[in-house]
Design a protein around this motif. Structure first.
Motif, mmCIF file in Angstrom:
data_model
loop_
_atom_site.group_PDB
_atom_site.id
_atom_site.type_symbol
_atom_site.label_atom_id
_atom_site.label_comp_id
_atom_site.label_asym_id
_atom_site.label_seq_id
_atom_site.Cartn_x
_atom_site.Cartn_y
_atom_site.Cartn_z
ATOM 1 N N VAL A 31 0.833 -1.202 0.000
ATOM 2 C CA VAL A 31 0.000 0.000 0.000
ATOM 3 C C VAL A 31 0.869 1.254 0.000
ATOM 4 C CG1 VAL A 31 -1.977 -1.082 1.101
ATOM 5 C CG2 VAL A 31 -0.208 -0.055 2.503
ATOM 6 N N SER A 32 0.223 2.326 -0.339
ATOM 7 C CA SER A 32 0.844 3.643 -0.410
ATOM 8 C C SER A 32 1.912 3.688 -1.510
ATOM 9 C CB SER A 32 1.414 4.047 0.944
ATOM 10 O OG SER A 32 1.643 5.428 0.974
ATOM 11 N N LEU A 53 7.256 -3.806 -10.394
ATOM 12 C CA LEU A 53 6.128 -3.231 -9.654
ATOM 13 C C LEU A 53 4.861 -3.981 -10.039
ATOM 14 C CD1 LEU A 53 7.126 0.388 -10.595
ATOM 15 C CD2 LEU A 53 7.555 -0.707 -8.382
ATOM 16 N N VAL A 54 4.214 -4.596 -9.068
ATOM 17 C CA VAL A 54 2.983 -5.344 -9.342
ATOM 18 C C VAL A 54 1.822 -4.364 -9.152
ATOM 19 C CG1 VAL A 54 1.633 -7.392 -8.824
ATOM 20 C CG2 VAL A 54 4.114 -7.427 -8.493
ATOM 21 N N VAL A 55 1.371 -3.784 -10.260
ATOM 22 C CA VAL A 55 0.450 -2.647 -10.196
ATOM 23 C C VAL A 55 -0.919 -2.986 -9.626
ATOM 24 C CG1 VAL A 55 1.584 -1.278 -11.960
ATOM 25 C CG2 VAL A 55 -0.194 -2.870 -12.626
ATOM 26 N N ASP A 56 -1.409 -4.194 -9.848
ATOM 27 C CA ASP A 56 -2.714 -4.524 -9.288
ATOM 28 C C ASP A 56 -2.597 -5.172 -7.911
ATOM 29 O OD1 ASP A 56 -1.668 -6.796 -10.478
ATOM 30 O OD2 ASP A 56 -3.545 -7.432 -11.395
ATOM 31 N N ALA A 57 -1.400 -5.100 -7.338
ATOM 32 C CA ALA A 57 -1.187 -5.535 -5.956
ATOM 33 C C ALA A 57 -0.586 -4.392 -5.146
ATOM 34 C CB ALA A 57 -0.289 -6.760 -5.909
ATOM 35 N N SER A 60 -3.316 2.981 -3.253
ATOM 36 C CA SER A 60 -3.157 4.312 -2.693
ATOM 37 C C SER A 60 -4.541 4.842 -2.335
ATOM 38 C CB SER A 60 -2.502 5.233 -3.724
ATOM 39 O OG SER A 60 -2.436 6.545 -3.242
ATOM 40 N N VAL A 61 -4.592 5.823 -1.479
ATOM 41 C CA VAL A 61 -5.882 6.459 -1.178
ATOM 42 C C VAL A 61 -6.311 7.365 -2.324
ATOM 43 C CG1 VAL A 61 -5.631 6.324 1.318
ATOM 44 C CG2 VAL A 61 -4.807 8.347 0.114
ATOM 45 N N TRP A 63 -5.849 7.400 -6.483
ATOM 46 C CA TRP A 63 -5.357 6.660 -7.640
ATOM 47 C C TRP A 63 -4.538 7.531 -8.583
ATOM 48 C CZ3 TRP A 63 -4.674 1.832 -7.190
ATOM 49 C CH2 TRP A 63 -5.466 1.107 -6.319
ATOM 50 N N ASP A 64 -4.769 8.838 -8.586
ATOM 51 C CA ASP A 64 -3.935 9.694 -9.422
ATOM 52 C C ASP A 64 -2.492 9.682 -8.929
ATOM 53 O OD1 ASP A 64 -4.938 11.175 -7.144
ATOM 54 O OD2 ASP A 64 -4.276 13.031 -8.110
ATOM 55 N N LEU A 65 -2.294 9.630 -7.603
ATOM 56 C CA LEU A 65 -0.948 9.543 -7.041
ATOM 57 C C LEU A 65 -0.322 8.186 -7.356
ATOM 58 C CD1 LEU A 65 -1.491 11.243 -3.564
ATOM 59 C CD2 LEU A 65 -0.517 12.246 -5.651
ATOM 60 N N HIS A 66 -1.116 7.133 -7.262
ATOM 61 C CA HIS A 66 -0.663 5.785 -7.609
ATOM 62 C C HIS A 66 -0.166 5.762 -9.058
ATOM 63 C CE1 HIS A 66 -0.908 1.382 -8.181
ATOM 64 N NE2 HIS A 66 -1.535 1.675 -9.308
#
Length: 94
Positions: A31-32, A53-57, A60-61, A63-66
């Motif tokens: 997370v984060s 980076l496992v993007v679907d694992a 973030s609070v 999603w734009d930051l993610h």
């Protein structure tokens, strides 16, 4: 298998464990994305370790930051962004 704690590179013995285990690459999830995941990915890059980076694992609070963090890590540090299925397939080939 190496048990890596949440405070990933804050453990002074981690570099020795990674070297002893022959770890040169690993997958990140958690997370984060824009803070914890990004900080760990950048530190790994600085230590000449390959990171996927496992993007679907990751989450973030906001999603734009993610999305921004994943994009930055892909562009600046050439870290691949994989789906969980892609990561599992890549690991199965080893």
């Amino acid at each position: 298998m190496v048990d890596l704690q949440v405070d990933f590179f804050n453990d002074p013995e981690l570099a020795a464990v990674l070297e002893a285990e022959g770890v040169e690459a690993f997958l990140l999830c958690g997370v984060s994305t824009e803070s914890c995941i990004a900080a760990t990915a950048v530190e790994a890059y600085a230590r000449d370790l390959s990171v996927g980076l496992v993007v679907d694992a990751t989450a973030s609070v906001r999603w734009d930051l993610h999305d921004h963090a994943i994009g930055s890590l892909r562009e600046q540090y050439r870290q691949p962004a994989l789906s969980a299925d892609q990561a599992i397939t890549a690991m199965a080939r080893r």
